[in-house]
Design a protein around this motif. Structure first.
Motif, PDB file in Angstrom:
ATOM      1  N   THR A  19       0.832  -1.200   0.000  1.00 13.38           N
ATOM      2  CA  THR A  19       0.000   0.000   0.000  1.00 13.38           C
ATOM      3  C   THR A  19       0.868   1.251   0.000  1.00 13.38           C
ATOM      4  O   THR A  19       0.604   2.199  -0.756  1.00 13.38           O
ATOM      5  N   ARG A  20       1.910   1.276   0.821  1.00 11.12           N
ATOM      6  CA  ARG A  20       2.805   2.437   0.860  1.00 11.12           C
ATOM      7  C   ARG A  20       3.484   2.649  -0.489  1.00 11.12           C
ATOM      8  O   ARG A  20       3.603   3.783  -0.976  1.00 11.12           O
ATOM      9  N   THR A  21       3.926   1.574  -1.103  1.00 10.45           N
ATOM     10  CA  THR A  21       4.577   1.666  -2.409  1.00 10.45           C
ATOM     11  C   THR A  21       3.603   2.224  -3.438  1.00 10.45           C
ATOM     12  O   THR A  21       3.951   3.116  -4.216  1.00 10.45           O
ATOM     13  N   PHE A  22       2.388   1.725  -3.423  1.00 12.73           N
ATOM     14  CA  PHE A  22       1.358   2.188  -4.353  1.00 12.73           C
ATOM     15  C   PHE A  22       1.080   3.670  -4.135  1.00 12.73           C
ATOM     16  O   PHE A  22       1.017   4.453  -5.095  1.00 12.73           O
ATOM     17  N   GLU A  23       0.939   4.092  -2.884  1.00 17.17           N
ATOM     18  CA  GLU A  23       0.689   5.497  -2.582  1.00 17.17           C
ATOM     19  C   GLU A  23       1.840   6.379  -3.053  1.00 17.17           C
ATOM     20  O   GLU A  23       1.616   7.466  -3.586  1.00 17.17           O
ATOM     21  N   GLN A  24       3.057   5.913  -2.884  1.00 16.76           N
ATOM     22  CA  GLN A  24       4.217   6.682  -3.337  1.00 16.76           C
ATOM     23  C   GLN A  24       4.231   6.812  -4.854  1.00 16.76           C
ATOM     24  O   GLN A  24       4.580   7.868  -5.392  1.00 16.76           O
ATOM     25  N   GLU A  25       3.847   5.758  -5.537  1.00 20.55           N
ATOM     26  CA  GLU A  25       3.804   5.808  -6.996  1.00 20.55           C
ATOM     27  C   GLU A  25       2.756   6.811  -7.471  1.00 20.55           C
ATOM     28  O   GLU A  25       3.014   7.604  -8.377  1.00 20.55           O
ATOM     29  N   ILE A  26       1.587   6.792  -6.854  1.00 19.01           N
ATOM     30  CA  ILE A  26       0.529   7.739  -7.232  1.00 19.01           C
ATOM     31  C   ILE A  26       0.966   9.162  -6.884  1.00 19.01           C
ATOM     32  O   ILE A  26       0.752  10.101  -7.660  1.00 19.01           O
ATOM     33  N   ALA A  27       1.596   9.353  -5.746  1.00 17.86           N
ATOM     34  CA  ALA A  27       2.047  10.680  -5.322  1.00 17.86           C
ATOM     35  C   ALA A  27       3.143  11.224  -6.234  1.00 17.86           C
ATOM     36  O   ALA A  27       3.360  12.438  -6.275  1.00 17.86           O
ATOM     37  N   SER A  28       3.816  10.359  -6.980  1.00 17.24           N
ATOM     38  CA  SER A  28       4.880  10.820  -7.867  1.00 17.24           C
ATOM     39  C   SER A  28       4.329  11.596  -9.064  1.00 17.24           C
ATOM     40  O   SER A  28       5.079  12.265  -9.763  1.00 17.24           O
ATOM     41  N   TYR A  29       3.032  11.527  -9.293  1.00 15.45           N
ATOM     42  CA  TYR A  29       2.395  12.319 -10.345  1.00 15.45           C
ATOM     43  C   TYR A  29       2.221  13.731  -9.794  1.00 15.45           C
ATOM     44  O   TYR A  29       1.183  14.088  -9.267  1.00 15.45           O
ATOM     45  N   ARG A  30       3.251  14.552  -9.893  1.00 12.42           N
ATOM     46  CA  ARG A  30       3.264  15.855  -9.245  1.00 12.42           C
ATOM     47  C   ARG A  30       2.878  17.009 -10.170  1.00 12.42           C
ATOM     48  O   ARG A  30       2.201  17.920  -9.758  1.00 12.42           O
ATOM     49  N   SER A  31       3.332  16.963 -11.393  1.00 11.50           N
ATOM     50  CA  SER A  31       3.046  18.093 -12.276  1.00 11.50           C
ATOM     51  C   SER A  31       1.583  18.055 -12.709  1.00 11.50           C
ATOM     52  O   SER A  31       0.919  17.013 -12.675  1.00 11.50           O
ATOM     53  N   GLU A  32       1.106  19.215 -13.118  1.00 12.29           N
ATOM     54  CA  GLU A  32      -0.279  19.298 -13.574  1.00 12.29           C
ATOM     55  C   GLU A  32      -0.503  18.389 -14.781  1.00 12.29           C
ATOM     56  O   GLU A  32      -1.536  17.726 -14.891  1.00 12.29           O
ATOM     57  N   ALA A  33       0.475  18.327 -15.676  1.00 11.59           N
ATOM     58  CA  ALA A  33       0.362  17.473 -16.858  1.00 11.59           C
ATOM     59  C   ALA A  33       0.286  15.997 -16.462  1.00 11.59           C
ATOM     60  O   ALA A  33      -0.520  15.237 -17.009  1.00 11.59           O
ATOM     61  N   ASP A  34       1.130  15.588 -15.511  1.00 15.04           N
ATOM     62  CA  ASP A  34       1.104  14.196 -15.035  1.00 15.04           C
ATOM     63  C   ASP A  34      -0.250  13.859 -14.427  1.00 15.04           C
ATOM     64  O   ASP A  34      -0.826  12.809 -14.706  1.00 15.04           O
ATOM     65  N   ARG A  35      -0.749  14.767 -13.588  1.00 18.82           N
ATOM     66  CA  ARG A  35      -2.031  14.525 -12.926  1.00 18.82           C
ATOM     67  C   ARG A  35      -3.166  14.504 -13.944  1.00 18.82           C
ATOM     68  O   ARG A  35      -4.084  13.702 -13.827  1.00 18.82           O
ATOM     69  N   HIS A  36      -3.075  15.352 -14.955  1.00 15.39           N
ATOM     70  CA  HIS A  36      -4.094  15.375 -16.001  1.00 15.39           C
ATOM     71  C   HIS A  36      -4.095  14.043 -16.752  1.00 15.39           C
ATOM     72  O   HIS A  36      -5.161  13.481 -17.054  1.00 15.39           O
ATOM     73  N   ASP A  37      -2.914  13.549 -17.074  1.00 16.38           N
ATOM     74  CA  ASP A  37      -2.805  12.257 -17.763  1.00 16.38           C
ATOM     75  C   ASP A  37      -3.405  11.132 -16.917  1.00 16.38           C
ATOM     76  O   ASP A  37      -4.117  10.265 -17.440  1.00 16.38           O
ATOM     77  N   LEU A  38      -3.116  11.158 -15.625  1.00 12.58           N
ATOM     78  CA  LEU A  38      -3.650  10.129 -14.741  1.00 12.58           C
ATOM     79  C   LEU A  38      -5.174  10.243 -14.646  1.00 12.58           C
ATOM     80  O   LEU A  38      -5.879   9.236 -14.693  1.00 12.58           O
ATOM     81  N   GLU A  39      -5.683  11.468 -14.551  1.00 13.92           N
ATOM     82  CA  GLU A  39      -7.137  11.682 -14.512  1.00 13.92           C
ATOM     83  C   GLU A  39      -7.789  11.157 -15.791  1.00 13.92           C
ATOM     84  O   GLU A  39      -8.860  10.551 -15.741  1.00 13.92           O
ATOM     85  N   ALA A  40      -7.157  11.395 -16.931  1.00 17.15           N
ATOM     86  CA  ALA A  40      -7.693  10.907 -18.197  1.00 17.15           C
ATOM     87  C   ALA A  40      -7.754   9.381 -18.215  1.00 17.15           C
ATOM     88  O   ALA A  40      -8.720   8.787 -18.694  1.00 17.15           O
ATOM     89  N   LEU A  41      -6.732   8.758 -17.670  1.00 11.66           N
ATOM     90  CA  LEU A  41      -6.712   7.298 -17.579  1.00 11.66           C
ATOM     91  C   LEU A  41      -7.822   6.798 -16.652  1.00 11.66           C
ATOM     92  O   LEU A  41      -8.549   5.865 -16.973  1.00 11.66           O
ATOM     93  N   LEU A  42      -7.962   7.455 -15.505  1.00 11.84           N
ATOM     94  CA  LEU A  42      -8.968   7.043 -14.526  1.00 11.84           C
ATOM     95  C   LEU A  42     -10.382   7.234 -15.051  1.00 11.84           C
ATOM     96  O   LEU A  42     -11.294   6.498 -14.660  1.00 11.84           O
TER      97      LEU A  42
END
Length: 62
Positions: A19-42
């Protein structure tokens, strides 16, 4: 057949580490572009399927 307490503790430890590893991986999406890409995937999946990821993202966005 019963599960030995040590096996239960090991399983819980492995789950926490995972769980900690997974949370760290998700938290690594820091830039707005990264988060936008992840939101598009979700957006391709249901809210039920992505709830945990969205919660992690919200916690790290604050």
């Amino acid at each position: 057949m019963s599960i030995h307490p040590l096996q239960t503790l090991r399983r819980h430890h492995e789950e926490r580490v995972s769980t900690r590893t997974f949370e760290q991986e998700i938290a690594s999406y820091r830039s707005e572009a990264d988060r936008h890409d992840l939101e598009a995937l979700l957006a391709r999946y249901s809210d039920d399927e992505t709830a945990e990821i969205r919660e992690i993202m919200a916690a790290h966005a604050a």
